[in-house]
Design an enzyme around this catalytic site. Sequence first.
Site, short mmCIF file in Angstrom:
data_model
loop_
_atom_site.label_atom_id
_atom_site.label_comp_id
_atom_site.label_asym_id
_atom_site.label_seq_id
_atom_site.Cartn_x
_atom_site.Cartn_y
_atom_site.Cartn_z
N LYS A 34 5.98 40.38 35.59
CA LYS A 34 5.91 40.94 36.95
C LYS A 34 6.47 42.35 36.97
O LYS A 34 7.59 42.57 36.48
CB LYS A 34 6.73 40.07 37.92
N ASP A 43 12.78 24.06 36.57
CA ASP A 43 11.51 24.70 36.94
C ASP A 43 11.66 26.22 37.09
O ASP A 43 10.80 26.97 36.62
CB ASP A 43 11.00 24.09 38.26
N HIS A 67 13.07 31.65 35.13
CA HIS A 67 12.78 32.84 35.94
C HIS A 67 14.07 33.53 36.43
O HIS A 67 14.23 34.73 36.28
CB HIS A 67 11.96 32.48 37.18
C1 BG6 Z 1 6.46 28.50 38.57
C2 BG6 Z 1 7.11 27.27 39.10
O1 BG6 Z 1 6.88 28.75 37.24
O2 BG6 Z 1 6.80 29.61 39.38
C3 BG6 Z 1 6.70 27.03 40.55
O3 BG6 Z 1 6.72 26.16 38.31
C4 BG6 Z 1 6.95 28.27 41.38
O4 BG6 Z 1 7.39 25.92 41.10
C5 BG6 Z 1 6.34 29.49 40.70
O5 BG6 Z 1 6.35 28.07 42.65
C6 BG6 Z 1 6.68 30.77 41.43
O6 BG6 Z 1 6.02 31.83 40.83
P1 BG6 Z 1 5.48 33.06 41.68
O7 BG6 Z 1 4.94 34.01 40.67
O8 BG6 Z 1 4.45 32.50 42.60
O9 BG6 Z 1 6.68 33.58 42.41
#
Ligand code: BG6
Length: 467
Positions: A177, A230, A235
Amino acid sequence: MTAQHSDALVFFGATGDLAYKKVFPALLAMVARDALDVLIIGVAKSELSQEEFVARARDSVTHATKEAGAPFDEAAFAKLVQRLSYVAGDYNAKDTYERLKRALDGAKSPLFYLAIPPELFETVVGGLHDAGCVDGARVVLEKPFGRDLASARKLNATLHRVFPETSIFRIDHYLGKEAVLNLLYFRFANTFLPPIWNHDYIESVQITMAESFGVEGRGAFYDGVGAIRDVMQNHLLQVIALLTMEAPTPGRPMSSSDEKVRVFQAMRPVGPNDVVRGQYAGYRGTDGVKPDSDIETFVALRLFIDTPRWQGVPFYIRAGKKLPVTSTEVLVDLKAPKSVFDEIEPPESNYFRFRLSPDVLIAEGARVKTPGETMRGERVELVARYHPVRAKAPYERLLGDAMRGDNALFISDEAVEAAWSVVDGALSHETPVIPYQPGTWGPDEANGIMRGAEAWHEPLAEASEPS
Ligand code: BG6
């Protein structure tokens, strides 16, 4: 020596939610840019005909283009279909890999993308190995990479028996991102930041990843995972690493893996008083979710980084489903200036706000004097916003990198294990899961991990316009 470009792309989990939402649109975008001129093979258990598989791909990209407000690119889709094929089979059956090998039609350096739950990684890697498919190949593994530190170590050991580390790509789409990469850029490209980016000036750091939707459609996957595995272990820890790590090697800003490992290793393991887990009312009624599930759909954590730079600075991170908005923001709260004007308390003084989604924004909270006879002021926000001109979507960018053998934006074996060590405590000491109502900011107990007058910052659904 430049690495060889992969000559086929195979994705496991081809009928899954991730393939539908992210992989087909990424493949279409790559084909449209003429960046993917190889065989593309989907693998999954469902017995689908080629036509049915193509119909699913069309449905996926139609949905994605509609959401993006873009026109459907028929010509690119026709090119994608020419390259696309499907292999149906059980991941435990030898025959699945033999048929895949035949479908690969002599490809010498395929890329295998495992868009499947982590408990299947070993089975699939073993199947590929036994069928003689791994020589010269690369493997991309979706997150979460394992379930905890012990399983991640075991998985790394299994993978290393089959692939060298340079052929293993542990994907975290947050690292594809623009707004996330900008955190590192902004820190080290601006003279005014490095001198204040430490515990002398920073009071606390907060990250909120709020999603207003639930887990409908992926209950079975989510109920085996929960918010910590998750999004937190991957992240959000990646976001913290980019915010806190020391400078990467000059001239090689993307090769930041060693600095990330150091910062993860310096994080104090999360203890029972540092974590609050929540579950939204109604979660247990979702398809695929156990009726007595104690999986968290919300988590709030407090972290400390034991380095001279970050001594005593709390990092508060929370993530949840069915919260009031969908929005991810980082708030770096600066300490109040010393004396002179005694009206000022943090966070009423200075802060940096980095909005990572749905739109991208950097804002700085500053104070200016309110007109009048007293030397009192008010807070204003200086806003820098940027609109990326057709930035590549994260999966498009990262799959392209992996096809070229460029692993700078992927997670190394050491980094993934170091990140698990941080959250392992939160997984194992079994704090209770506290119910919360959909549309709220999670359980009130999440406020209890903050100090004194500190409070969670609530991001808005839309970034406020600069005043
Ligand atoms: C994913 C998760 O990795 O990232 C999801 O498994 C989450 O639960 C998603 O909703 C969020 O990603 P983004 O790019 O939509 O913010």
